[in-house]
Design a protein around this motif. Sequence first.
Motif, PDB file in Angstrom:
ATOM      1  N   ASP A 117      -6.685 -13.597  -0.578  1.00  0.00           N
ATOM      2  CA  ASP A 117      -7.290 -14.084  -1.767  1.00  0.00           C
ATOM      3  C   ASP A 117      -8.784 -13.197  -2.066  1.00  0.00           C
ATOM      4  OD1 ASP A 117      -5.858 -16.215  -1.743  1.00  0.00           O
ATOM      5  OD2 ASP A 117      -7.129 -17.627  -0.673  1.00  0.00           O
ATOM      6  N   GLU A 118      -9.224 -12.577  -1.012  1.00  0.00           N
ATOM      7  CA  GLU A 118     -10.498 -11.529  -1.106  1.00  0.00           C
ATOM      8  C   GLU A 118      -9.799 -10.364  -1.913  1.00  0.00           C
ATOM      9  OE1 GLU A 118     -14.606  -9.773   0.940  1.00  0.00           O
ATOM     10  OE2 GLU A 118     -12.840 -10.821   2.099  1.00  0.00           O
ATOM     11  N   ILE A 119      -8.778  -9.770  -1.551  1.00  0.00           N
ATOM     12  CA  ILE A 119      -8.284  -8.781  -2.211  1.00  0.00           C
ATOM     13  C   ILE A 119      -7.627  -9.035  -3.736  1.00  0.00           C
ATOM     14  CG2 ILE A 119      -6.096  -7.233  -2.192  1.00  0.00           C
ATOM     15  CD1 ILE A 119      -6.176  -7.548   0.753  1.00  0.00           C
ATOM     16  N   ILE A 120      -7.353 -10.076  -3.771  1.00  0.00           N
ATOM     17  CA  ILE A 120      -6.925 -10.639  -5.040  1.00  0.00           C
ATOM     18  C   ILE A 120      -8.013 -10.690  -6.095  1.00  0.00           C
ATOM     19  CG2 ILE A 120      -5.720 -12.385  -6.672  1.00  0.00           C
ATOM     20  CD1 ILE A 120      -3.542 -10.933  -5.052  1.00  0.00           C
ATOM     21  N   ALA A 121      -8.976 -11.427  -5.725  1.00  0.00           N
ATOM     22  CA  ALA A 121     -10.188 -11.785  -6.619  1.00  0.00           C
ATOM     23  C   ALA A 121     -10.871 -10.128  -6.882  1.00  0.00           C
ATOM     24  CB  ALA A 121     -11.169 -12.724  -5.815  1.00  0.00           C
ATOM     25  N   MET A 122     -10.881  -9.358  -5.723  1.00  0.00           N
ATOM     26  CA  MET A 122     -11.603  -8.126  -6.119  1.00  0.00           C
ATOM     27  C   MET A 122     -10.958  -7.322  -7.007  1.00  0.00           C
ATOM     28  SD  MET A 122     -13.106  -5.265  -3.540  1.00  0.00           S
ATOM     29  CE  MET A 122     -14.558  -6.194  -3.102  1.00  0.00           C
ATOM     30  N   THR A 123      -9.804  -7.195  -6.969  1.00  0.00           N
ATOM     31  CA  THR A 123      -8.772  -6.628  -7.809  1.00  0.00           C
ATOM     32  C   THR A 123      -9.025  -6.997  -9.398  1.00  0.00           C
ATOM     33  OG1 THR A 123      -7.215  -6.225  -6.140  1.00  0.00           O
ATOM     34  CG2 THR A 123      -6.425  -5.651  -8.358  1.00  0.00           C
ATOM     35  N   LEU A 124      -8.764  -8.427  -9.698  1.00  0.00           N
ATOM     36  CA  LEU A 124      -8.687  -9.042 -10.891  1.00  0.00           C
ATOM     37  C   LEU A 124     -10.069  -8.746 -11.350  1.00  0.00           C
ATOM     38  CD1 LEU A 124      -6.969 -12.331 -10.185  1.00  0.00           C
ATOM     39  CD2 LEU A 124      -6.048 -10.368 -11.586  1.00  0.00           C
ATOM     40  N   GLN A 125     -11.221  -9.118 -10.635  1.00  0.00           N
ATOM     41  CA  GLN A 125     -12.548  -9.100 -11.096  1.00  0.00           C
ATOM     42  C   GLN A 125     -12.822  -7.456 -11.823  1.00  0.00           C
ATOM     43  OE1 GLN A 125     -15.862 -10.145  -8.362  1.00  0.00           O
ATOM     44  NE2 GLN A 125     -17.213 -10.039 -10.046  1.00  0.00           N
ATOM     45  N   ALA A 126     -12.415  -6.599 -11.283  1.00  0.00           N
ATOM     46  CA  ALA A 126     -12.650  -4.934 -11.489  1.00  0.00           C
ATOM     47  C   ALA A 126     -11.690  -4.719 -12.556  1.00  0.00           C
ATOM     48  CB  ALA A 126     -12.563  -4.155 -10.302  1.00  0.00           C
ATOM     49  N   GLY A 127     -10.854  -5.419 -12.997  1.00  0.00           N
ATOM     50  CA  GLY A 127      -9.783  -4.922 -14.032  1.00  0.00           C
ATOM     51  C   GLY A 127      -8.644  -4.010 -13.722  1.00  0.00           C
ATOM     52  N   PHE A 128      -8.291  -4.166 -12.617  1.00  0.00           N
ATOM     53  CA  PHE A 128      -7.075  -3.097 -12.192  1.00  0.00           C
ATOM     54  C   PHE A 128      -5.794  -3.766 -12.488  1.00  0.00           C
ATOM     55  CE2 PHE A 128     -10.640  -1.390  -9.687  1.00  0.00           C
ATOM     56  CZ  PHE A 128     -10.504  -0.364  -9.599  1.00  0.00           C
ATOM     57  N   ASP A 129      -4.981  -2.880 -12.550  1.00  0.00           N
ATOM     58  CA  ASP A 129      -3.600  -3.544 -12.734  1.00  0.00           C
ATOM     59  C   ASP A 129      -2.824  -3.893 -11.499  1.00  0.00           C
ATOM     60  OD1 ASP A 129      -3.605  -3.054 -15.509  1.00  0.00           O
ATOM     61  OD2 ASP A 129      -3.197  -0.897 -15.220  1.00  0.00           O
ATOM     62  N   GLY A 130      -3.147  -3.334 -10.226  1.00  0.00           N
ATOM     63  CA  GLY A 130      -2.535  -3.376  -9.202  1.00  0.00           C
ATOM     64  C   GLY A 130      -3.261  -3.076  -8.119  1.00  0.00           C
ATOM     65  N   ILE A 131      -2.754  -3.680  -6.818  1.00  0.00           N
ATOM     66  CA  ILE A 131      -3.303  -3.279  -5.425  1.00  0.00           C
ATOM     67  C   ILE A 131      -2.510  -2.440  -4.810  1.00  0.00           C
ATOM     68  CG2 ILE A 131      -3.645  -4.334  -3.154  1.00  0.00           C
ATOM     69  CD1 ILE A 131      -3.508  -7.309  -4.891  1.00  0.00           C
ATOM     70  N   GLU A 132      -3.399  -1.441  -4.180  1.00  0.00           N
ATOM     71  CA  GLU A 132      -2.677  -0.369  -3.230  1.00  0.00           C
ATOM     72  C   GLU A 132      -3.154  -0.684  -1.735  1.00  0.00           C
ATOM     73  OE1 GLU A 132      -1.552   3.889  -4.054  1.00  0.00           O
ATOM     74  OE2 GLU A 132      -3.613   3.846  -3.259  1.00  0.00           O
ATOM     75  N   ILE A 133      -2.519  -0.793  -0.723  1.00  0.00           N
ATOM     76  CA  ILE A 133      -2.887  -1.230   0.764  1.00  0.00           C
ATOM     77  C   ILE A 133      -2.652   0.269   1.583  1.00  0.00           C
ATOM     78  CG2 ILE A 133      -2.708  -2.222   2.761  1.00  0.00           C
ATOM     79  CD1 ILE A 133      -3.770  -4.039   0.518  1.00  0.00           C
ATOM     80  N   ASP A 134      -3.787   0.670   1.890  1.00  0.00           N
ATOM     81  CA  ASP A 134      -3.601   1.987   2.763  1.00  0.00           C
ATOM     82  C   ASP A 134      -4.187   1.561   4.346  1.00  0.00           C
ATOM     83  OD1 ASP A 134      -3.484   4.517   3.733  1.00  0.00           O
ATOM     84  OD2 ASP A 134      -5.008   5.427   2.655  1.00  0.00           O
ATOM     85  N   TYR A 135      -3.637   0.734   4.927  1.00  0.00           N
ATOM     86  CA  TYR A 135      -4.070   0.314   6.382  1.00  0.00           C
ATOM     87  C   TYR A 135      -3.353   1.306   7.119  1.00  0.00           C
ATOM     88  CZ  TYR A 135      -6.138  -3.840   4.210  1.00  0.00           C
ATOM     89  OH  TYR A 135      -7.108  -4.778   3.564  1.00  0.00           O
ATOM     90  N   GLU A 136      -4.142   1.986   7.878  1.00  0.00           N
ATOM     91  CA  GLU A 136      -3.472   2.996   8.666  1.00  0.00           C
ATOM     92  C   GLU A 136      -3.405   2.662  10.344  1.00  0.00           C
ATOM     93  OE1 GLU A 136      -4.254   7.107   7.760  1.00  0.00           O
ATOM     94  OE2 GLU A 136      -4.834   6.606   5.695  1.00  0.00           O
ATOM     95  N   ARG A 137      -2.737   3.294  11.084  1.00  0.00           N
ATOM     96  CA  ARG A 137      -2.530   3.259  12.514  1.00  0.00           C
ATOM     97  C   ARG A 137      -2.174   1.805  12.910  1.00  0.00           C
ATOM     98  NH1 ARG A 137      -8.065   6.160  14.470  1.00  0.00           N
ATOM     99  NH2 ARG A 137      -7.560   8.259  14.062  1.00  0.00           N
ATOM    100  N   VAL A 138      -1.295   0.857  11.976  1.00  0.00           N
ATOM    101  CA  VAL A 138      -1.002  -0.456  12.388  1.00  0.00           C
ATOM    102  C   VAL A 138       0.238  -0.426  13.146  1.00  0.00           C
ATOM    103  CG1 VAL A 138      -1.799  -1.537  10.101  1.00  0.00           C
ATOM    104  CG2 VAL A 138       0.206  -0.547  10.206  1.00  0.00           C
ATOM    105  N   TRP A 139       0.912   0.701  13.235  1.00  0.00           N
ATOM    106  CA  TRP A 139       2.189   0.983  13.965  1.00  0.00           C
ATOM    107  C   TRP A 139       1.924   1.132  15.179  1.00  0.00           C
ATOM    108  CZ3 TRP A 139       5.802  -2.314  12.269  1.00  0.00           C
ATOM    109  CH2 TRP A 139       5.713  -2.485  10.689  1.00  0.00           C
TER     110      TRP A 139
END
Length: 344
Positions: free
Chosen positions: A141-163
């Motif tokens: 929800d925080e990711i969605i809210a920040m993206t919408l508030q800032a006016g972006f068209d989409g979300i990109e997740i770059d979470y590394e070392r998760v594997w």
Amino acid sequence: MNSTGWTICKATILAAVLVILIGCNYNGQSAGNQMLKEPAKRSAWLAYWDLEAGAKDLARIGKKLDQLSYFGAYFAKDDTLFLPRELSAQKSELQAKQRGYETYLTFVNDLHKADGSVVMKDTEVLRRVFADEAAMEKHIDEIIAMTLQAGFDGIEIDYERVWKEAEAGQLFLTFAEKLYVKALNNNLKLRLVLEPGTPFAATRFPRGPEYVVMAYNLYGMHSGPGPKANKEFIQKTAALMQTLPGEKSLALSTGGCLWSDNGEKRFLTEIEAKTLAAVYEAEPLRDDESQCLVYSYQDNGISYQVWYADVKTLNYWLAVAQEQGINNISLWRLGGNVAVNKLK
């Protein structure tokens, strides 16, 4: 044969010829379409710490871009997300209708601690925000809210070392699936950035997001001197990522890296690499396997070696990727490039 019969005969012959021509044209189109690649999609990253230089590159390459990712939002000391003020100041530009490309906000698992230190690619913060369903939903929800508030068209997740651990990887997949559904419900697109060491074949990634696979860490801060990528590395990475569902993109890197025999290592932009070569009167040579430029020099008795990419390198890497069926390219990053507008 009377005139009526001749007319019927001509009509029959004409119809037969049309059928043959249409058939030939259809078969020719089918064969030709198999040979042609789909139109390329070009993406690039703009880093918040180098916006001025990045904006100069963007002005030159912007018309060739389909997507632009703003890098990026990270974690604050209380595990909440933080958007650098440099990016928040770009809101008016992001909402400009004439830009011609989609904009994405990149989220990274870097943790900025209260004492001012930074933990890069922190997996512990991911453990906390993925701890249970409630924590994961709150994070999404925080990711969605920040993206919408800032006016972006989409979300990109770059979470590394998760594997690094199988359990963390499975939690990431659950997170990605939930995030995609909520993003879709909010008219947001989703891109997921993956490391080349990701267990592609052994993992069932959700269909829907676009997947971006990094192909630029063959050599770097973790190793001795060498190119960020070469032909074999790109071929191997492209082959591994074929199992991913849906749209796929290969990430290539501009610039390069410097190594010294006293242990110094640091990344360089193309302009910085060229400037060093000019200062120390070093003559860069082009490596056959990677098409990178490489040179060495000495300063105060210390030996240095530099490897870097220019637009000829990038176009070579792109051609290798296309031979493997990968036509979408993401460029890390804008800023400090000499002829980025000549990217094919």
